[in-house]
Design a protein around this motif. Structure first.
Motif, PDB file in Angstrom:
ATOM      1  N   ILE A 223      50.133  31.265   2.014  1.00  0.00           N
ATOM      2  CA  ILE A 223      50.977  30.055   2.343  1.00  0.00           C
ATOM      3  C   ILE A 223      51.718  29.157   1.188  1.00  0.00           C
TER       4      ILE A 223
ATOM      5  N   GLY B 246      50.678  34.840   9.089  1.00  0.00           N
ATOM      6  CA  GLY B 246      50.694  34.278   7.741  1.00  0.00           C
ATOM      7  C   GLY B 246      51.562  35.250   6.617  1.00  0.00           C
TER       8      GLY B 246
ATOM      9  N   ARG C  66      53.792  26.589   8.749  1.00  0.00           N
ATOM     10  CA  ARG C  66      52.747  27.500   8.040  1.00  0.00           C
ATOM     11  C   ARG C  66      51.416  26.475   7.879  1.00  0.00           C
TER      12      ARG C  66
END
Length: 1190
Positions: A202, A145, A157
């Motif tokens: 993200i 991440g 992601r």
């Protein structure tokens, strides 16, 4: 291949062409996977082995199955985790991997999720190994991440988020939660922390994905870890949002999530996130759990409310944490969110929570009330919308009327609405009857109908603090009525008597009080209400004053156990009320006599039987407070002379003090250490003696005719030298200096003014003692009858010669029209010749009446004067002085003077000493005259205009001058003291100078204290930085603040500033008063408390009394401020030791009586050297007879 539960909760689905080894026997799978992993780890040329993407896919078939092996194959699984960790770190990675990097990364995420498949029935050791493997995988997800977008595209992601959501849901509410609960317990904190942070890092803006996340998290609300993680996340996001909107001084410049310690302590997570994304994330995370009122767990509901409260407090504290804007040129930041905005965000949840009040949810409901009360008690520029106000008022009334069901909330409401009645809320006073009803219930009932969650002492304290904001309402809003409102219960307000309920709350509450701290608050409230009701509610002040006096003199058994500071507070309240003697007498003529009788008796009792468990310092403060209270009530007025019984009690107290011999500490026979016994110290007896001497000296005569700025005579020897026209050396021939009783300095001066018949036979007497300086001009008229002439002879002779002139102070002046009309109404007689009324007797009503009647009944007037006055020549006609003094009559004159001074008796002869009047003596005399006989205090005053609260270092504040301030502030300055002209002011000036600082300043004085107010707006002759330095030297600073923001004293505070009394105009026309105390001592003085609502009529008086009390109490506790009498006593003793001459009594009286004939002035002018020699002879040889020398 991935965790099966992921496909249930996310769009990710299994592919059929994978999982070749699924049907193989376990041992075969284990051997194949182990061999493949071993070859991979030992291979040095990976590009040769894995030359195409199909090779990588083939390897994935074995790697993925490794994570589904039983935990007994821990070493194989660990190798698989190690390989994927290396790949994701781009180490030992075949080049062919990059051809389909994102595909392979998603496969790695899927394979790793298999480790979270539940494996029931494991032993304790295997469970522990399983947890360690899962944590290793979670750390890999966490590192993924943190990788940038070049390594992970948006699809990859988002896939990572789906995998993490599936794993989390599986363990928190899916199969894993049931099959392997130990895994859930061990991993829930890690799972939620990483998942929440992944959503932030993200930065997914897809609303469908957020809706999926929201649906999942609402299923996890039964987990405490989820609530804790949400609270920490939304708190960090809010702090960052505030930093974006209001600057880093209010919030943070990075997103910081600090998870509170649970089973594991984590380091704070710091992330740099785009500002726009932060605001989007804040909104999404705020609502991610849904409505907390749907939670079924009281504990988690309460935990959620705590998180909401922390977020709301961040918004409410905007503007409070920032000290001040760094410069005036910096961009002005917006104001804090207004109450409507906060209510729009959180109001629905909060109002629903307090209205439902579900069983077992009381603690969370109380927190919801706390949030609401904090929001509505905060000041905003924009008013609240009516729908929010009505819901808030209804919630408060609902809780008060159903206190049995809202026991937890009652305390919260009272605690968080201590200042609610200071706020500008439409319709707020509809709550007053309900608040008073609840406060009366709490304070006056020994047993409450509900069980408070906190201690009863704390609950009562909150009730008292709210009460102080309601005291002034009856006098300013007595005509307000509550209209009939549809749907509103009128039961509470029917037949509601504000004053009676208020009186019941205070008197009955104080009688039931058991806590000493609350008792002090009660006493301050009583002192406050005495000031507030002295004019309009005349029955209340006497009642409260006698209640306080009864507590001091006749405490109950519980009250006897209270610390001495409670009694000191009560004495302070009584003493603070002494400035309203006339108004108290208007209310009840017996109140003050009863107070003085009680204080005199308790003083005697305290000396004979001191309180238990009292320190020596407290004992001294107690006795000093009692003495000063008696003096404060007696000195300003002559009322005591109408009450012989009061005089008797006071004299008994005086005698008790004078008869008290100082006690010494005794050593205990049983203990080695000294026993701490209370001492009646010499210092206390001395101070008491001085106070009562002052009482006898000016009782009923304060202020003196020359005003309160000076209680001592302004005449001194230097003035008389200038008036005489003689040199100092010549003038001293006519002066004699004596000491009486080792504490009084006498100067006797024969007036050497031969050219002025009016002054030719005067004798000046100047007396200096501990209480100050007094002076008299004696005209000796009581000579033998054979040498007197009748007044008529004197009058006719001088009228014939045209020399008849009245002394200056007997000159008659015409009355003003207003005064003339007042007197005509007073005596019902016309005044035709108002010049018959001398101005010096205008203040004496009896004599004025006499003067008016002169016009109508001259014979009756003459008879009246003869009956009423012993010497009518001194009232109507000029005195009948002897033209010239003859030496042969000097003995008569001097003997009469000695008799008047009580020095003629043999017993007094040994108490008199002669003074050597050399230059050093006059220097010490000057020093003594400059030593004050009263306490001299200074208090600072500053003025803050709107918007200046945030000025850099407060410099803009000190640019304000009196020509640019509002009228309310000017009126306050006029009422807190007298605006004196420093050019003509003869009192203390505290270093101010009309030529250097400013011409005018507020000044106040009573018989024991002088106060100069260093007012920044009146220091108009100096620069702002110098004004700031002058204010910074004051320990007490009064701040008139027109800016409604919270005042930050740091912008002007110095090391000397101890207490700030902050005044703000209130929307009702009243004023709010706040107190910032940096002194570090526990105060027992009042009367004002923090967050008071004060009427304008009493504002200045209360602020002044409170400032004086704070200052004197601080100085007394630090013991750095000796009584002025003590300072003067040290100087007088030093002068006596240095300059007194020991002679026998006969020689001393001879020196005293010997006089100089004014007509021999010319002969005496040249005899100064002989006079000095004679003086030295007396000093060196006391046995020489004075007559022979003189």
């Amino acid at each position: 291949m991935f965790l099966h539960h992921i496909s249930k909760v996310t769009p990710s689905q299994h592919r059929k062409h994978t999982g070749v080894l699924l049907q193989f026997p376990a041992d075969v799978k284990k051997n194949i996977i182990s061999s493949v992993l071993e070859v991979y780890l030992k291979s040095e040329d990976l590009d040769r082995i894995f030359s195409s993407s199909f090779h990588i896919k083939w390897l994935f078939e074995f790697m993925g199955q490794a994570f589904a092996l039983p935990i007994e194959s821990f070493s194989i699984i660990e190798k698989a985790v190690q390989i994927y960790d290396l790949w994701l770190s781009e180490k030992r990675l075949p080049k062919i991997f990059y051809q389909k990097k994102y595909y392979f990364l998603r496969e790695i995420m899927n394979h790793l999720s298999l480790i979270f498949e539940p494996r029931p029935g494991l032993s304790r050791d295997l469970n522990k190994k399983h947890v360690e493997l899962c944590k290793s995988v979670l750390r890999i997800y966490e590192k993924l991440g943190k990788r940038n977008k070049k390594f992970l595209n948006n699809r990859t992601r988002k896939h990572l988020l789906f995998v993490m959501m599936g794993i989390t849901d599986s363990l928190l509410r899916g199969e894993g939660c049931v099959a392997q609960p130990i895994l859930t317990t061990s991993l829930s904190v890690f799972l939620l922390k990483i998942l929440y942070e992944l959503w932030i890092r993200i930065g997914v803006n897809d609303l469908v994905s957020w809706e999926l996340f929201h649906n999942l998290t609402t299923g996890w609300v039964h987990r405490k870890e989820n609530i804790v993680q949400w609270s920490a996340t939304i708190f960090g996001l809010t702090n960052r949002v505030i930093g974006i909107l209001y600057g880093k001084s209010e919030g943070t410049d990075t997103l910081t999530i600090n998870l509170p310690p649970l089973d594991i302590t984590f380091q704070p997570t710091v992330m740099n996130v785009n500002s726009k994304q932060i605001i989007f994330l804040w909104d999404k995370f705020l609502h991610i759990l849904g409505n907390p009122n749907r939670f079924n767990s009281p504990v988690l509901f309460c935990q959620t409310m705590v998180g909401i409260k922390d977020v709301v407090n961040l918004f409410l504290n905007v503007g409070n944490r920032r000290d001040y804007v760094q410069s005036t040129d910096e961009k002005i930041l917006p104001d804090r969110p207004d109450g409507n905005t906060i209510m729009k965000i959180f109001g629905k949840w909060l109002f629903e929570a307090v209205s439902k009040n579900r069983v077992d949810f009381e603690e969370g409901v109380a927190i919801a009330f706390s949030i609401l009360c904090s929001v509505f008690s905060t000041h905003y520029k924009k008013p609240f919308m009516d729908n929010y106000l009505s819901q808030f008022y209804s919630s408060i009334i609902l809780a008060f009327e159903n206190c049995e069901n809202y026991a937890n909330s009652i305390f919260t409401i009272l605690l968080d609405t201590e200042s609610i009645f200071l706020r500008n809320l439409n319709g707020l006073y509809i709550l007053v009857p309900h608040y008073l009803k609840m406060i009366n219930l709490i304070l006056t009932k020994e047993k409450l109908p509900f069980q408070p969650t906190t201690t009863l002492v704390t609950l009562r304290k909150s009730a008292i603090l709210i009460l102080k904001t309601l005291i002034c309402l009856p006098n300013y809003f007595s005509n307000l009525s509550i209209e009939q409102i549809e749907g509103y219960s009128q039961d509470c307000v029917k037949n509601f008597n504000f004053i009676s309920v208020l009186r019941s709350c205070i008197l009955n509450g104080f009688s039931l009080e058991t806590d000493p701290e609350n008792a002090i608050l009660f006493l301050w409230v009583m002192g406050f209400i005495i000031y507030e009701t002295i004019i309009q509610q005349t029955t209340i002040p006497p009642l409260f004053l006698l209640t306080i006096q009864k507590f001091i003199c006749q405490p109950t058994e519980i009250q006897k156990k209270w610390p001495i500071k409670v009694y000191l507070a009560a004495i302070s309240v009584l003493r603070s009320s002494s400035c309203m003697i006339e108004r108290i007498n208007d209310c009840s003529t017996q109140t003050i006599p009863n107070i003085i009788i009680g204080m005199s008796r308790i003083l005697v009792q305290t000396i004979k039987e001191p309180y238990e468990n009292v320190t020596q310092h407290e004992f001294n403060l107690l006795l000093s407070g009692m003495i000063n209270t008696i003096a404060d009530f007696i000195i300003p007025s002559q009322w005591i002379f109408n009450y012989p019984n009061v005089i008797s009690e006071v004299l008994v107290a005086i005698g008790t003090i004078f008869d008290s011999k100082p006690k010494k500490k005794k050593k205990s026979k049983e203990k080695k250490d000294e026993e701490n016994t209370l001492i009646i110290s010499e210092q206390f007896i001395f101070e008491a003696r001085c106070i009562f001497l002052e009482l006898l000296r000016i009782s009923g005569n304060f202020p003196l005719p020359n005003g309160p700025s000076n209680i001592s005579s302004s005449i001194n020897e230097n003035d008389l030298i200038k008036e005489s026209g003689l040199s100092k050396k010549e003038f001293l021939q006519y002066c004699r200096f004596f000491v009486h009783n080792n504490d009084q300095l006498f100067t006797v001066i024969d007036s050497p003014f031969t050219n002025n018949e009016e002054k030719a036979n005067n004798t000046y007497v100047i007396v200096r003692d501990l209480t100050g300086k007094s002076s008299w001009i004696f005209k000796f008229r009581l000579l033998p009858l054979s040498f007197q002439r009748t007044n008529e002879e004197y009058f006719i002779e001088n009228k014939r010669e045209g020399k008849l002139k009245s002394p200056k102070y007997y000159e008659a002046k015409p009355l003003s029209k207003e005064k003339k009309k007042e007197l005509e109404i007073e005596f019902d007689l016309p005044i035709e010749n108002d010049k018959l009324i001398p101005n010096y007797i205008e203040t004496n009503q009896k004599v004025i009446k006499t003067a008016v009647i002169i016009q109508h009944r001259l014979e009756e007037v003459t008879k009246f004067i003869e009956e009423e006055f012993t010497d009518h020549d001194l009232t109507i006609k000029p005195p009948n002085p002897i033209k010239k003094s003859d030496k042969k009559y000097k003995f008569n004159e001097s003997r009469m003077l000695l008799s008047n001074l009580n020095l003629i008796h043999n017993s007094a002869k040994n108490n008199i000493q002669l003074i050597n009047s050399n230059e050093s003596f006059f220097e010490d005399l000057k020093k003594l005259d400059h030593t004050p006989e009263r306490n001299r205090l200074s208090i600072g005053i500053i003025y803050i205009e709107k918007g200046q609260n945030r000025m850099n270092n407060g410099d803009g504040i000190f640019e304000n001058l009196n020509n640019k301030v509002d009228l309310e502030y000017k009126n306050f300055l006029k009422e807190i003291g007298w605006i004196v002209d420093l050019k003509d002011h003869d009192g203390w000036d505290s270093g101010l100078n009309y030529k250097k600082t400013g011409r005018y300043t507020p000044y106040y004085a009573n018989y024991s204290t002088e106060i100069v107010f260093h007012t920044s707006t009146m220091l108009d002759l100096i620069k702002p930085e110098k004004r700031k330095k002058i204010i910074a030297k004051n320990k007490i600073v009064i701040v008139w603040c027109n800016d409604q923001r919270n005042f930050n004293p740091k912008c002007i505070k110095s090391k000397d500033n101890l207490v700030f009394i902050i005044i703000r105009p209130h929307f009702t026309g009243l004023n709010t008063v706040s107190i910032e105390d940096y002194s570090g001592i526990i105060h027992y003085s009042g009367l004002l408390m923090n967050h008071c609502l004060v009427g304008r009529k009493i504002l200045a008086n209360l602020v002044r009394v409170t400032a004086i009390n704070y200052l004197l109490e601080f100085l007394s506790q630090k013991q750095v401020f000796p009584h002025p009498y003590l300072r003067r006593n040290l100087l007088i003793n030093d002068m006596i030791e240095k300059h007194s001459v020991k002679v026998n009594p006969d020689q001393l009286l001879s020196q005293f009586i010997s006089g100089i004939n004014p007509k021999d002035l010319s002969e005496k002018k040249n005899s100064s050297s002989q006079k000095s020699e004679n003086f030295l002879k007396i000093k060196n040889n006391p046995n020489i007879e004075t007559k022979k020398i003189l």
